[in-house]
Write a protein that holds these residues in place. Structure first.
Motif, PDB file in Angstrom:
ATOM      1  N   LEU A   1      11.193 -59.032 -94.085  1.00 39.01           N
ATOM      2  CA  LEU A   1      12.487 -59.195 -94.735  1.00 39.01           C
ATOM      3  C   LEU A   1      13.493 -59.848 -93.806  1.00 39.01           C
ATOM      4  CD1 LEU A   1      12.556 -55.635 -96.312  1.00 39.01           C
ATOM      5  CD2 LEU A   1      11.849 -57.762 -97.423  1.00 39.01           C
ATOM      6  N   ASN A   2      13.385 -59.537 -92.542  1.00 40.98           N
ATOM      7  CA  ASN A   2      14.302 -60.104 -91.560  1.00 40.98           C
ATOM      8  C   ASN A   2      13.728 -59.958 -90.165  1.00 40.98           C
ATOM      9  OD1 ASN A   2      16.593 -61.500 -92.039  1.00 40.98           O
ATOM     10  ND2 ASN A   2      17.887 -59.718 -92.423  1.00 40.98           N
ATOM     11  N   LEU A   3      14.042 -60.930 -89.355  1.00 42.28           N
ATOM     12  CA  LEU A   3      13.610 -60.897 -87.946  1.00 42.28           C
ATOM     13  C   LEU A   3      14.684 -61.656 -87.175  1.00 42.28           C
ATOM     14  CD1 LEU A   3      11.546 -60.644 -85.586  1.00 42.28           C
ATOM     15  CD2 LEU A   3      10.462 -62.703 -86.462  1.00 42.28           C
ATOM     16  N   ALA A   4      15.248 -61.039 -86.160  1.00 45.91           N
ATOM     17  CA  ALA A   4      16.312 -61.729 -85.417  1.00 45.91           C
ATOM     18  C   ALA A   4      16.375 -61.236 -83.984  1.00 45.91           C
ATOM     19  CB  ALA A   4      17.658 -61.503 -86.096  1.00 45.91           C
ATOM     20  N   VAL A   5      16.696 -62.167 -83.101  1.00 43.96           N
ATOM     21  CA  VAL A   5      16.870 -61.859 -81.685  1.00 43.96           C
ATOM     22  C   VAL A   5      18.231 -62.419 -81.275  1.00 43.96           C
ATOM     23  CG1 VAL A   5      15.995 -62.349 -79.353  1.00 43.96           C
ATOM     24  CG2 VAL A   5      14.387 -61.857 -81.222  1.00 43.96           C
ATOM     25  N   ARG A   6      19.007 -61.634 -80.559  1.00 44.86           N
ATOM     26  CA  ARG A   6      20.314 -62.118 -80.080  1.00 44.86           C
ATOM     27  C   ARG A   6      20.144 -63.408 -79.293  1.00 44.86           C
ATOM     28  NH1 ARG A   6      25.101 -59.150 -79.443  1.00 44.86           N
ATOM     29  NH2 ARG A   6      24.909 -57.148 -80.483  1.00 44.86           N
ATOM     30  N   PRO A   7      21.053 -64.358 -79.479  1.00 45.20           N
ATOM     31  CA  PRO A   7      20.907 -65.667 -78.824  1.00 45.20           C
ATOM     32  C   PRO A   7      20.620 -65.577 -77.325  1.00 45.20           C
ATOM     33  CG  PRO A   7      22.726 -65.717 -80.360  1.00 45.20           C
ATOM     34  CD  PRO A   7      22.231 -64.301 -80.353  1.00 45.20           C
ATOM     35  N   GLU A   8      21.284 -64.656 -76.631  1.00 44.77           N
ATOM     36  CA  GLU A   8      21.111 -64.599 -75.169  1.00 44.77           C
ATOM     37  C   GLU A   8      19.754 -64.021 -74.747  1.00 44.77           C
ATOM     38  OE1 GLU A   8      23.252 -62.874 -77.029  1.00 44.77           O
ATOM     39  OE2 GLU A   8      23.849 -60.967 -76.107  1.00 44.77           O
ATOM     40  N   PHE A   9      19.008 -63.468 -75.704  1.00 45.12           N
ATOM     41  CA  PHE A   9      17.694 -62.899 -75.369  1.00 45.12           C
ATOM     42  C   PHE A   9      16.536 -63.744 -75.907  1.00 45.12           C
ATOM     43  CE2 PHE A   9      20.469 -59.159 -75.116  1.00 45.12           C
ATOM     44  CZ  PHE A   9      20.091 -58.649 -73.878  1.00 45.12           C
TER      45      PHE A   9
END
Ligand SMILES: CC(C)(COP(=O)(O)OP(=O)(O)OC[C@H]1O[C@@H](n2cnc3c(N)ncnc32)[C@H](O)[C@@H]1OP(=O)(O)O)[C@@H](O)C(=O)NCCC(=O)NCCS
Length: 150
Positions: free
Chosen positions: A69-77
């Protein structure tokens, strides 16, 4: 750099909202997270770095199907293998739950996600024209068949 992948729950919803705000223009609300978690409509796995939620994956398991449904990683990581770790751990959960196939949709322009999913063996099975309300972009539908254990 980051800690182990863990199961997230109601206490993590504010961190999830903060992370989503960094990654998506349209994101799930607190109510959507809380409702989904309380009804067990989806599972959420996350990875922290100290106090910061660095990435997460949300997926549903229905019968023998998993949907991302969703997958996200913070930009800095990003580009440190976190999404790959989250996806690999979600596959382990699938293995424990006798899941046979996985589906997802992704924006046609999302090169990072497309590359990731292809690396994990997902194959394109269709297109939904102008599927996303924000950009009116097409969605590509992907499917992965888990190897038969027999
Ligand atoms: C897509 C996303 C989750 C990838 O997270 P990540 O932690 O940076 O990914 P990883 O470091 O685990 O990379 C795994 C693989 O994904 C692909 N990938 C990741 N970022 C990429 C990029 N910027 N360009 C091309 N391929 C990329 C590569 O195949 C990579 O393998 P490699 O490092 O051996 O080349 C992240 O970019 C993100 O949160 N984007 C915004 C939210 C989003 O689009 N989510 C997907 C919704 S379907």
């Amino acid at each position: 750099m980051c800690e182990d992948v863990v199961v997230l729950g109601k206490d993590d919803v504010q961190d999830l909202i903060d992370l989503e705000a960094q990654c998506f223009e349209y994101h799930w609300t607190r109510e959507q997270f809380l409702l989904g978690l309380s009804r067990k409509a989806f599972k959420v796995l996350g990875i922290r770095h100290e106090d910061v939620l660095a990435g997460y994956i949300a997926f549903s398991l229905i019968e023998d199907e998993m949907e991302i449904l969703n997958l996200a990683v913070r930009p800095e990581f990003r580009r440190h293998g976190l999404a790959a770790r989250l996806l690999a751990d979600s596959f382990e959960v699938c293995g424990e739950n006798n899941i046979k196939k996985s589906f997802l949709d992704v924006k046609v322009s999302n090169e990072a996600a497309l590359s990731l999913y292809r690396k994990f063996g997902y194959k394109k099975i269709g297109v939904r024209k102008k599927y996303y309300p924000d950009t009116k972009e097409d969605a590509l539908l992907f499917r992965y068949d888990f190897p038969n254990k027999d």
